[in-house]
Design a protein around this motif. Structure first.
Motif, PDB file in Angstrom:
ATOM      1  N   PHE A 128      -4.828   6.260   0.058  1.00 27.86           N
ATOM      2  CA  PHE A 128      -4.837   5.019  -0.638  1.00 27.86           C
ATOM      3  C   PHE A 128      -5.597   3.918   0.238  1.00 27.86           C
ATOM      4  O   PHE A 128      -6.632   3.447  -0.587  1.00 27.86           O
ATOM      5  N   ALA A 134       0.721   3.914  -3.004  1.00 27.98           N
ATOM      6  CA  ALA A 134       0.396   5.209  -2.629  1.00 27.98           C
ATOM      7  C   ALA A 134       1.588   6.387  -3.176  1.00 27.98           C
ATOM      8  O   ALA A 134       1.222   7.422  -3.758  1.00 27.98           O
ATOM      9  N   SER A 171       0.698  -1.205   0.046  1.00 33.24           N
ATOM     10  CA  SER A 171      -0.034  -0.209  -0.051  1.00 33.24           C
ATOM     11  C   SER A 171       0.774   1.392  -0.138  1.00 33.24           C
ATOM     12  O   SER A 171       0.454   2.169  -0.882  1.00 33.24           O
ATOM     13  N   VAL A 225      -0.669   7.696   2.514  1.00 34.87           N
ATOM     14  CA  VAL A 225      -1.117   5.928   2.766  1.00 34.87           C
ATOM     15  C   VAL A 225      -2.533   5.954   3.203  1.00 34.87           C
ATOM     16  O   VAL A 225      -3.344   5.221   2.639  1.00 34.87           O
ATOM     17  N   TRP A 259       0.089   9.945  -3.312  1.00 34.65           N
ATOM     18  CA  TRP A 259      -0.977  10.019  -2.220  1.00 34.65           C
ATOM     19  C   TRP A 259      -0.212   9.708  -0.894  1.00 34.65           C
ATOM     20  O   TRP A 259       0.518   9.076  -0.984  1.00 34.65           O
TER      21      TRP A 259
END
Length: 246
Positions: free
Chosen positions: A180, A170, A166, A177, A175
């Motif tokens: 995400f 991300a 992740s 986390v 982004w």
């Protein structure tokens, strides 16, 4: 008694393996089709076997699941341990994840009982939202799925692929986390509400398992394709432009 007709061929990493009536074709860490020396993979995971006048794909493992779909994204089955499906269409792709690695192989049926027709109902409106069947995805939700599938979409042939963490996915999108994970929850819930299995959260449902199932589902139903990599390339281009102006 009727007997199965035609030939079943498994294609994996450029090699072909032909099933023989009366003898199961085994697929796993060992067997007729040796996938990989991966300790997370069952020694004997899947079997192609003739029974009752039909060819079947059976999950003979104990923990792993497989996603099976036709090439047009019109048919999909989630094969739990102990489950089986008839190989009645002309071509299938099988995806499964063992530990951190996702694999896929093709099954060719030279005399299928059925032929798939039509095409998947995929539309993109002026806002950038993507609708597949009854499920509508925002541009960010589509980006998330493409980022998770990128490693498999960029391969030149069928070979093992890695699903990013992740944090890595991300970062790929620029982004946080938390953003995400929130959008991952939304995508999984949308698909679960539409009847897709294996995406619910809760106790015993690790994030890595949900991501693997999402990747398998997105690829098998053609929610994402190689053409969607342009969305990530556009992010790279924007980053490069931004660097040039700083």
């Amino acid at each position: 008694m009727s007997t199965a007709t035609g030939t079943i061929t498994v294609e994996f990493c450029g090699e072909e393996f032909v099933a023989v009536k009366g003898t199961p074709l085994t697929i796993g860490r060992t067997g007729d089709v040796e996938i990989d020396d991966n300790p997370f993979l069952h020694r004997n995971f899947l079997q192609v076997v003739e029974e009752g006048g039909l060819w079947w794909l059976t999950n003979v493992g104990t923990t792993l699941t497989a996603t099976v779909a036709d090439k047009k994204g019109l048919f999909q089955a989630w094969l739990n341990p102990g489950a089986r499906i008839p190989l009645a269409l002309e071509r299938f792709t099988v995806w499964f994840t063992a530990g951190p690695t996702t694999y896929d192989f093709d099954i060719l049926v030279d005399s299928p009982a059925f032929t798939s027709t039509g095409s998947e109902d995929v539309e993109t409106d002026s806002s950038g939202e993507t609708t597949v069947g009854r499920v509508t995805f925002t541009p960010d939700q589509k980006l998330l799925m493409v980022a998770l599938c990128e490693g498999l979409l960029r391969r030149s042939y069928a070979a093992p692929g890695q699903i990013p963490s992740s944090a890595d996915a991300a970062a790929r999108l620029g982004w946080k986390v938390t953003k995400f994970n929130r959008k991952l929850d939304n995508v999984c819930q949308k698909l679960a509400d539409a009847g897709t299995r294996g995406l619910h959260g809760g106790p015993g449902k690790l994030a890595s398992n949900r991501k693997a199932r999402l990747v398998e589902h997105a690829l098998s139903t053609r929610l994402v394709t190689e053409g969607d990599l342009a969305l990530l390339d556009a992010i790279d281009a924007d980053d490069t432009t931004g660097e040039a102006h700083r």
